[in-house]
Design an enzyme around this catalytic site. Sequence first.
Site, PDB file in Angstrom:
ATOM      1  N   THR A 135      -8.150   6.560  -4.967  1.00 39.20           N
ATOM      2  CA  THR A 135      -8.896   7.311  -4.148  1.00 39.20           C
ATOM      3  C   THR A 135      -8.551   8.516  -3.298  1.00 39.20           C
ATOM      4  O   THR A 135      -9.051   9.377  -3.689  1.00 39.20           O
ATOM      5  CB  THR A 135      -9.332   6.211  -2.993  1.00 39.20           C
ATOM      6  OG1 THR A 135      -9.722   4.883  -3.339  1.00 39.20           O
ATOM      7  CG2 THR A 135     -10.423   6.726  -2.134  1.00 39.20           C
ATOM      8  N   GLU A 153      -5.172   9.941   3.452  1.00 35.50           N
ATOM      9  CA  GLU A 153      -4.347   9.134   2.421  1.00 35.50           C
ATOM     10  C   GLU A 153      -3.705  10.040   1.718  1.00 35.50           C
ATOM     11  O   GLU A 153      -3.896  11.294   1.712  1.00 35.50           O
ATOM     12  CB  GLU A 153      -5.366   8.607   1.581  1.00 35.50           C
ATOM     13  CG  GLU A 153      -4.896   7.660   0.363  1.00 35.50           C
ATOM     14  CD  GLU A 153      -3.814   6.455   0.965  1.00 35.50           C
ATOM     15  OE1 GLU A 153      -2.653   7.036   1.435  1.00 35.50           O
ATOM     16  OE2 GLU A 153      -4.064   5.064   0.774  1.00 35.50           O
ATOM     17  N   LYS A 202      -7.516   2.199 -12.125  1.00 35.55           N
ATOM     18  CA  LYS A 202      -6.260   1.926 -12.418  1.00 35.55           C
ATOM     19  C   LYS A 202      -5.726   1.419 -13.694  1.00 35.55           C
ATOM     20  O   LYS A 202      -4.689   1.784 -14.308  1.00 35.55           O
ATOM     21  CB  LYS A 202      -5.657   1.091 -11.184  1.00 35.55           C
ATOM     22  CG  LYS A 202      -5.762   1.931  -9.668  1.00 35.55           C
ATOM     23  CD  LYS A 202      -5.311   0.894  -8.572  1.00 35.55           C
ATOM     24  CE  LYS A 202      -5.498   1.525  -7.286  1.00 35.55           C
ATOM     25  NZ  LYS A 202      -5.525   0.830  -6.092  1.00 35.55           N
ATOM     26  N   ARG A 209      -5.272   0.039   9.190  1.00 30.90           N
ATOM     27  CA  ARG A 209      -5.630   0.472   7.873  1.00 30.90           C
ATOM     28  C   ARG A 209      -7.246   0.281   7.653  1.00 30.90           C
ATOM     29  O   ARG A 209      -7.842  -1.021   8.230  1.00 30.90           O
ATOM     30  CB  ARG A 209      -4.979  -0.128   6.403  1.00 30.90           C
ATOM     31  CG  ARG A 209      -5.270   0.553   5.265  1.00 30.90           C
ATOM     32  CD  ARG A 209      -4.673  -0.343   3.983  1.00 30.90           C
ATOM     33  NE  ARG A 209      -5.221   0.138   2.935  1.00 30.90           N
ATOM     34  CZ  ARG A 209      -5.105  -0.538   1.697  1.00 30.90           C
ATOM     35  NH1 ARG A 209      -4.392  -1.291   1.654  1.00 30.90           N
ATOM     36  NH2 ARG A 209      -5.482   0.017   0.587  1.00 30.90           N
ATOM     37  N   HIS A 210      -7.585   1.375   7.137  1.00 32.34           N
ATOM     38  CA  HIS A 210      -9.360   1.261   7.023  1.00 32.34           C
ATOM     39  C   HIS A 210      -9.630  -0.240   6.254  1.00 32.34           C
ATOM     40  O   HIS A 210      -9.022  -0.853   5.324  1.00 32.34           O
ATOM     41  CB  HIS A 210     -10.055   2.357   6.232  1.00 32.34           C
ATOM     42  CG  HIS A 210      -9.197   2.650   4.943  1.00 32.34           C
ATOM     43  ND1 HIS A 210      -9.880   1.714   3.800  1.00 32.34           N
ATOM     44  CD2 HIS A 210      -8.469   3.283   4.352  1.00 32.34           C
ATOM     45  CE1 HIS A 210      -9.002   2.094   2.799  1.00 32.34           C
ATOM     46  NE2 HIS A 210      -8.209   2.918   2.909  1.00 32.34           N
ATOM     47  N   GLU A 268     -15.597   1.364  -1.037  1.00 32.09           N
ATOM     48  CA  GLU A 268     -16.324   1.388  -2.302  1.00 32.09           C
ATOM     49  C   GLU A 268     -15.237   1.382  -3.600  1.00 32.09           C
ATOM     50  O   GLU A 268     -15.353   0.614  -4.478  1.00 32.09           O
ATOM     51  CB  GLU A 268     -17.379   2.200  -2.544  1.00 32.09           C
ATOM     52  CG  GLU A 268     -18.401   1.978  -1.357  1.00 32.09           C
ATOM     53  CD  GLU A 268     -19.319   3.081  -1.121  1.00 32.09           C
ATOM     54  OE1 GLU A 268     -19.062   4.123  -1.722  1.00 32.09           O
ATOM     55  OE2 GLU A 268     -20.546   2.771  -0.372  1.00 32.09           O
TER      56      GLU A 268
END
EC number: 5.4.2.11
Length: 208
Positions: free
Chosen positions: A22, A88, A99, A9-10, A14
């Site tokens: 995202t 994603e 969120k 996973r990345h 930011e």
Amino acid sequence: MERLLVLARHGQSEWNLKNLFTGWRDPDLTEVGIAEARAAGRRLKAKGIRFDICFTSALTRAQRTAALILEELGQPDLPTIADEALNERDYGDLSGLNKDDARARWGKDQVHIWRRSYDVPPPGGESLKDTVARVLPYTMREILPRVMRGERVLVAAHGNSLRALVMVLDGLTTETIPGLELWTGVPLVYRLKADTTVESKEVLDKDA
């Protein structure tokens, strides 16, 4: 013959830092995310792992993570294929929202359902089921055949696109997969048997 598949996973983006949904939006890595990606590369190097090809998504945070891992491995010029099939999950109308703000607008229970159910999409977006339906055909067509030929494959992608792969590799159910945590910058090292089932799995976390 070694059949090696590494999922990563990345690193922190930011928008991860700002607690924003995202999805297909394209923020870059933070300094922490860059460090996480480099650390992942160093942990792979310490295990003696090298790659023949890399797959990543069409999004910057995954591509940079792949590039930083490969740089740490001394393989900066490794062939890398970027495809939006590995993007994603698309969060639709939630994309770009904080969120906590989303919970205030729709209610925490509804947002929890959108985030952690398998088949309920947010408005204008994808459910995890939709993401699996996008990721798996590409994987079966483009990635798995290379692994089974003995190519050592790195996939640098996203929490939900990688959940689709882990669900199949680990034999998880649609009830358990939404709650699976995949940490940023932590590689999962799979070695497969000739019948494509998992021979071994290793999580290269900070203590590996």
